[in-house]
Design a protein around this motif. Sequence first.
Motif, PDB file in Angstrom:
ATOM      1  N   GLU A 157      12.504  -3.235  14.615  1.00  6.21           N
ATOM      2  CA  GLU A 157      13.045  -1.978  14.099  1.00  6.21           C
ATOM      3  C   GLU A 157      12.355  -1.598  12.799  1.00  6.21           C
ATOM      4  OE1 GLU A 157      17.348  -0.695  14.739  1.00  6.21           O
ATOM      5  OE2 GLU A 157      17.364  -1.191  12.595  1.00  6.21           O
ATOM      6  N   ILE A 158      12.050  -0.320  12.662  1.00  6.42           N
ATOM      7  CA  ILE A 158      11.470   0.188  11.422  1.00  6.42           C
ATOM      8  C   ILE A 158      12.366   1.293  10.863  1.00  6.42           C
ATOM      9  CG2 ILE A 158       9.107  -0.413  12.033  1.00  6.42           C
ATOM     10  CD1 ILE A 158       8.613   2.507  12.758  1.00  6.42           C
ATOM     11  N   HIS A 159      12.257   1.517   9.552  1.00  2.00           N
ATOM     12  CA  HIS A 159      13.116   2.465   8.853  1.00  2.00           C
ATOM     13  C   HIS A 159      12.290   3.302   7.886  1.00  2.00           C
ATOM     14  CE1 HIS A 159      15.430  -1.180   9.808  1.00  2.00           C
ATOM     15  NE2 HIS A 159      16.498  -0.404   9.931  1.00  2.00           N
ATOM     16  N   VAL A 160      12.727   4.542   7.652  1.00  2.00           N
ATOM     17  CA  VAL A 160      12.163   5.328   6.567  1.00  2.00           C
ATOM     18  C   VAL A 160      12.411   4.573   5.266  1.00  2.00           C
ATOM     19  CG1 VAL A 160      12.419   7.455   5.230  1.00  2.00           C
ATOM     20  CG2 VAL A 160      12.391   7.552   7.724  1.00  2.00           C
ATOM     21  N   GLY A 161      11.393   4.470   4.441  1.00  2.00           N
ATOM     22  CA  GLY A 161      11.503   3.727   3.190  1.00  2.00           C
ATOM     23  C   GLY A 161      10.988   2.305   3.268  1.00  2.00           C
ATOM     24  N   ASP A 162      10.720   1.818   4.485  1.00  2.00           N
ATOM     25  CA  ASP A 162      10.169   0.459   4.617  1.00  2.00           C
ATOM     26  C   ASP A 162       8.845   0.356   3.873  1.00  2.00           C
ATOM     27  OD1 ASP A 162      12.165  -0.658   6.127  1.00  2.00           O
ATOM     28  OD2 ASP A 162      11.122  -0.511   8.040  1.00  2.00           O
ATOM     29  N   GLU A 163       8.649  -0.798   3.229  1.00  2.00           N
ATOM     30  CA  GLU A 163       7.371  -1.055   2.578  1.00  2.00           C
ATOM     31  C   GLU A 163       6.279  -1.286   3.621  1.00  2.00           C
ATOM     32  OE1 GLU A 163       7.912  -4.328  -0.108  1.00  2.00           O
ATOM     33  OE2 GLU A 163       8.565  -3.001  -1.742  1.00  2.00           O
ATOM     34  N   VAL A 164       5.087  -0.845   3.311  1.00  2.00           N
ATOM     35  CA  VAL A 164       3.920  -1.034   4.178  1.00  2.00           C
ATOM     36  C   VAL A 164       2.961  -1.979   3.445  1.00  2.00           C
ATOM     37  CG1 VAL A 164       2.047   0.083   5.429  1.00  2.00           C
ATOM     38  CG2 VAL A 164       4.240   1.271   5.142  1.00  2.00           C
ATOM     39  N   ILE A 165       2.707  -3.133   4.051  1.00  2.00           N
ATOM     40  CA  ILE A 165       1.916  -4.185   3.415  1.00  2.00           C
ATOM     41  C   ILE A 165       0.624  -4.387   4.193  1.00  2.00           C
ATOM     42  CG2 ILE A 165       1.890  -6.593   2.682  1.00  2.00           C
ATOM     43  CD1 ILE A 165       4.062  -5.020   1.284  1.00  2.00           C
ATOM     44  N   LEU A 166      -0.507  -4.315   3.505  1.00  2.00           N
ATOM     45  CA  LEU A 166      -1.803  -4.630   4.107  1.00  2.00           C
ATOM     46  C   LEU A 166      -1.974  -6.140   4.080  1.00  2.00           C
ATOM     47  CD1 LEU A 166      -4.483  -3.521   5.272  1.00  2.00           C
ATOM     48  CD2 LEU A 166      -5.384  -3.564   2.943  1.00  2.00           C
ATOM     49  N   ILE A 223       0.808  -1.217   0.000  1.00  2.00           N
ATOM     50  CA  ILE A 223       0.000   0.000   0.000  1.00  2.00           C
ATOM     51  C   ILE A 223       0.847   1.276   0.000  1.00  2.00           C
ATOM     52  CG2 ILE A 223      -2.010  -1.081   1.051  1.00  2.00           C
ATOM     53  CD1 ILE A 223      -1.130   0.022   3.745  1.00  2.00           C
ATOM     54  N   GLY A 224       2.143   1.126   0.277  1.00  2.00           N
ATOM     55  CA  GLY A 224       2.992   2.305   0.267  1.00  2.00           C
ATOM     56  C   GLY A 224       4.276   2.082   1.027  1.00  2.00           C
ATOM     57  N   GLN A 225       4.876   3.184   1.463  1.00  2.00           N
ATOM     58  CA  GLN A 225       6.095   3.089   2.251  1.00  2.00           C
ATOM     59  C   GLN A 225       6.136   4.202   3.287  1.00  2.00           C
ATOM     60  OE1 GLN A 225       9.246   3.492  -0.684  1.00  2.00           O
ATOM     61  NE2 GLN A 225       9.256   5.717  -0.509  1.00  2.00           N
ATOM     62  N   ILE A 226       6.981   4.003   4.280  1.00  2.00           N
ATOM     63  CA  ILE A 226       7.119   5.023   5.322  1.00  2.00           C
ATOM     64  C   ILE A 226       7.895   6.208   4.766  1.00  2.00           C
ATOM     65  CG2 ILE A 226       8.099   5.588   7.556  1.00  2.00           C
ATOM     66  CD1 ILE A 226       7.568   2.822   8.484  1.00  2.00           C
ATOM     67  N   LYS A 227       7.273   7.372   4.804  1.00  2.00           N
ATOM     68  CA  LYS A 227       7.919   8.594   4.333  1.00  2.00           C
ATOM     69  C   LYS A 227       8.668   9.283   5.476  1.00  2.00           C
ATOM     70  CE  LYS A 227       6.935  12.712   1.545  1.00  2.00           C
ATOM     71  NZ  LYS A 227       5.875  13.426   0.778  1.00  2.00           N
ATOM     72  N   GLU A 228       8.052   9.300   6.650  1.00  2.00           N
ATOM     73  CA  GLU A 228       8.722   9.875   7.822  1.00  2.00           C
ATOM     74  C   GLU A 228       8.301   9.127   9.075  1.00  2.00           C
ATOM     75  OE1 GLU A 228       9.787  13.829   8.666  1.00  2.00           O
ATOM     76  OE2 GLU A 228       9.029  14.620   6.758  1.00  2.00           O
ATOM     77  N   ILE A 229       9.244   9.049  10.012  1.00  3.74           N
ATOM     78  CA  ILE A 229       8.986   8.512  11.345  1.00  3.74           C
ATOM     79  C   ILE A 229       9.216   9.661  12.325  1.00  3.74           C
ATOM     80  CG2 ILE A 229       9.699   6.846  13.101  1.00  3.74           C
ATOM     81  CD1 ILE A 229      10.893   5.149  10.804  1.00  3.74           C
TER      82      ILE A 229
END
Length: 242
Positions: free
Chosen positions: A231-240, A3-9
């Motif tokens: 751990e999570i990172h900026v740019g990580d894929e977000v999967i539904l 569905i997208g990716q993390i743009k900012e944390i």
Amino acid sequence: MLIGQIKEIVRHPVKSFYGESVQKTRLMEYGLYGDRSHAFLDETRPGKFLTITQFPEMVRYKARFVGKESVDGYPKVEILTPEGKTFNWGDEELTNEIEHKSKRKISLVTYPPTHVPLGAIEEEHIQLVTDASLDKLKEIWGKSEIDYRRFRPNLFISLKDKIPFIEEQWLGKRVRIGKKVEIELKRHCERCMIITVNPESAERDATLLKTVVKERSNYFGVYASVIKTGEIHVGDEVILLE
């Protein structure tokens, strides 16, 4: 489904202060590592925190962790005031300044890295906002710019398909971030006067809240609870997850 990716944390080492944008961090059982872990208690309202609602200029104080994250203890919390002074959490001069400006007696509280109670965050573990929804709200509001930090999200998501408010259709479903971390989207985020405060200037514009109330039934963004830590990172894929 991607569905997208993390743009900012974004996490807020000090409750109601300007958040810090980080490239990576741990997602703990309570939310982002150290999020709202340090707070001011409002002694004029026993059991309550001092927040932007009582003292809007809090948004202009910038707090960040300086050093390596550890579950045994926080790195130093460094605070930059609106006037450009730098303090560490607990400095008496900073406490006196906040008391003087807010005209309230305050005390300090710090929660351990392993457990920041829900009371400090006041809602769920995580708040999520998407870029498509922000762009649509800007269009509805009719202003040239709208800073997502007004809404104080932890995760700002760039959607693959730019469908405004699509995240509201995912309530009750789980999302995977990167390879391991999972969260469950729980409910709408109901808004208050905090979104009227410009995070850079602390100036207020009540028309934004009025717009959200009228056009969005006072909802913007969604809350989520943590299912699997990591751990999570900026740019990580977000999967539904289906």
